[in-house]
Design a protein around this motif. Sequence first.
Motif, PDB file in Angstrom:
ATOM      1  N   GLU A 268       3.863   6.392  -4.899  1.00  0.00           N
ATOM      2  CA  GLU A 268       4.385   6.063  -6.223  1.00  0.00           C
ATOM      3  C   GLU A 268       5.190   7.218  -6.833  1.00  0.00           C
TER       4      GLU A 268
ATOM      5  N   GLU B 224       2.098   2.033  -3.448  1.00  0.00           N
ATOM      6  CA  GLU B 224       1.020   2.644  -4.261  1.00  0.00           C
ATOM      7  C   GLU B 224       0.865   4.113  -3.889  1.00  0.00           C
TER       8      GLU B 224
ATOM      9  N   ASP C 139       5.233  -5.594  -4.102  1.00  0.00           N
ATOM     10  CA  ASP C 139       5.346  -4.700  -5.252  1.00  0.00           C
ATOM     11  C   ASP C 139       6.804  -4.612  -5.734  1.00  0.00           C
TER      12      ASP C 139
ATOM     13  N   GLN D 292      -1.527  -1.195 -12.669  1.00  0.00           N
ATOM     14  CA  GLN D 292      -0.657  -0.084 -12.266  1.00  0.00           C
ATOM     15  C   GLN D 292      -0.767   1.004 -13.329  1.00  0.00           C
TER      16      GLN D 292
ATOM     17  N   ARG E 182       0.834  -1.209   0.000  1.00  0.00           N
ATOM     18  CA  ARG E 182       0.000   0.000   0.000  1.00  0.00           C
ATOM     19  C   ARG E 182       0.871   1.262   0.000  1.00  0.00           C
TER      20      ARG E 182
END
Lengths: 379, 142
Positions: A26, A23, A73, B72, A20
């Motif tokens: 980012e 994200e 990720d 994404q 999280r």
Amino acid sequence: MTERIVIVGGGSGGTITANRLSEELESEIEAGKIEITVVSANPNHLYKPLYLYIPLGEAELEDTRRPLVDLVDHRVTLVYKRVTEIDTDGKSLAMDDGSELDYDYLVVGTGAIPQPEETPGLGEDEPGHHFYGPDASENLRETLANFDEGHLVLSVIGTPHVCPAAPVEFPMIVEEWFRERGVREDIEITYTYPIQRLHGVRPTAEWMVPRFEERDIETKTFFNVENVEDGTIETLEGKELDFDLMIGIPEFTASPIIEEAGLGEEWMEVDRNTLESEHAEDVWGIGDVTNLPTSKAGSVAHYASGTLVSRIASEVRDQVPTATFHGKTICFIEAGTEEGTFIEFAYDREPVVRDENRFLHWSKLGYNEAYWLTARGVM
Amino acid sequence: MSDELDELEAESESIQEAADAMVELQQDGTLEDLTEAATAVSLLADALDDEMVVEVAGLANELGLVAGSATQPNTIRTLATMMDAMDEADTFENPEKVGMMGTVGKLRDEDVQRGLGFLMEFLGALGRQIERRSEGYEQAEN
């Protein structure tokens, strides 16, 4: 200058938080302002609730784990080492290979570790079994498969323990499992609990009473196991209980690095709303390692991670963090092999346990398969 | 009996609210729709078993993991750009044959150079991701 967020632990709390955060941050990561690192001694992510199903032949060890690299990720750096020391003054971690890793922000998610060796009746050379680890679950499967008569005792010894519903579920599942195998009439089942009711969460205890009675599962409360010898459990209260097969819920502790780092005496001490360490700057706790006043369940780590990510993102952006966590907790409870229910509560909301049904049982089975989406931060 | 009456009285407000909600649903036709939909739920309950639930949830999990990566923002943009390029190229049925000399000639085209640049960046990233996964799998197996 690049700031580093380090997450210690690749369990539910650490993995969900890493995903999280990557994200949420980012653009900061792409701009080179932030890097995120997960340090985990275990290169596999484990879904521990499935250990409950292994003794009954309903799950295999390979179902319980996936490589961490498949779930974290790609923008997160993975370091497969064990943290041996946390220096919160110097903002640095020492690793088992002698290396060090500096941090600007630290998230600790090292979990609660079962201590069967410290639990009466469990551990090597002791008669008791448990299902809080891969080897223990497989050993119990072999024992249960050959158990077709006698007295099975499930004793909750350690509290708090992870997955608080498991000791409630196991007697009901195994009772139905024995009936399906046609050996129930030759097996007596007893459940014991240390305080004066069947479970620490009162509505769960009240829900259990008629269901255990219907299933002819004997119960003993105020039953604190002190010693196990020659097929007899002895308690602090002076009671004795004979058994042929004992299954115990072990003691759990935090990793010793927590106390050594001054982050807490028993569990990592954090603010129950902000998850910030009560003893160090720029340090947060997530999941079972913390002293949050709720159950040690994966759902707590899941819901708390939203608050944690928001607060860390605010810190990174020099904003005032405002997100708060209010103890949201959800646990499924299997009521045998065909029906289930769930319990939901928060710091200021009393739990309610609904009547069990097939759909909730299937919801639990479905979630067991789809848990990896939670770890990935998708669900 | 007296206890039951007391209990009923204590719940009377809840019972009234539930009855009002039911009447409203009945009057606007929602109740009839719900009753019909309930038969589909009943069919589902009779038809499902543990194995079916596990299979479907397992499939949803794997698709979800792929979707988690595929959605994404950069990945979406890249996939959308590639799909637009496929549409624009429109030479699937009869593409031009290009040999060694033709390739050299095409490389003078700035658009081809930009596409090649993308492919080179992609190959670099692919190599890094392969390395990352390989290390993770090797560690996980030990």
